[in-house]
Design a protein around this motif. Sequence first.
Motif: not given
Length: 223
Positions: A110-125, A130-143
């Motif tokens: 969730l966080a690093y792909p949005q904060l740091f360019p070297h965590h950018k994936r090879r395509s926008d899709e 990646t971020i969508e997956w991170g957000q969904k799983n982060s919500q589960n872990w936070l709960k």
Amino acid sequence: MKLYMHPVSMTSRPVSLFIAENKLDCEQEVVDLMKGAHHQEPYASLNPNRLVPMLVDGDFKLTESSAILKYLADKIGSPAYPKDLKQRAKVNEVMDWINSNFYRDWGYGLAYPQLFPHHKRRSDEAHAATIEWGQKNSQNWLKLLNDYWIGPKQYLCGEQITIADYFGAGIVTLGDLIGCDFAPYPNIERWLGNMKKLPSWSGVNQEFYGLRDMIKAQSFVRV
């Protein structure tokens, strides 16, 4: 002793906080991650992982934030790392859970792909997925962190602070950089509030909060 660290690093801040709270005699040297100093000499040879933090105690070198916290706590006989076998095992358990389960999606999904360019994936899709997956799983872990690991307790392992709290607070507050709202997780809010009452918290986290304030106007996917 000497700690190689960066004041904004999620894994350096827990160690710096423990050092400050316990008034340990430990020099701290900043490895400027923003300028790539961790990939340059002399640090790259000192620590081939090219990451921070790293502790040097005489001729002994130790990497990994969790291991450093355990070493320092044992070195000074701190009650923050209990001697009782079962109590210590619970501290180890939650530190491992944060490091291997929670941090994977929270930080690297969730966080690093949005904060740091070297965590950018090879395509926008791929990047968005990646971020969508991170957000969904982060919500589960936070709960799970809110309901199970903390629950009604003041700290992760009970009513007394342990090194798991130092480690966990450094990782969880990563969410501050992307504007995450912990209001839906009142136990997490209470626990972080306890950690922020530590006398050394503000000083140790000064540069971290400076970065937060500098980027707060940016738009992030968050929880």
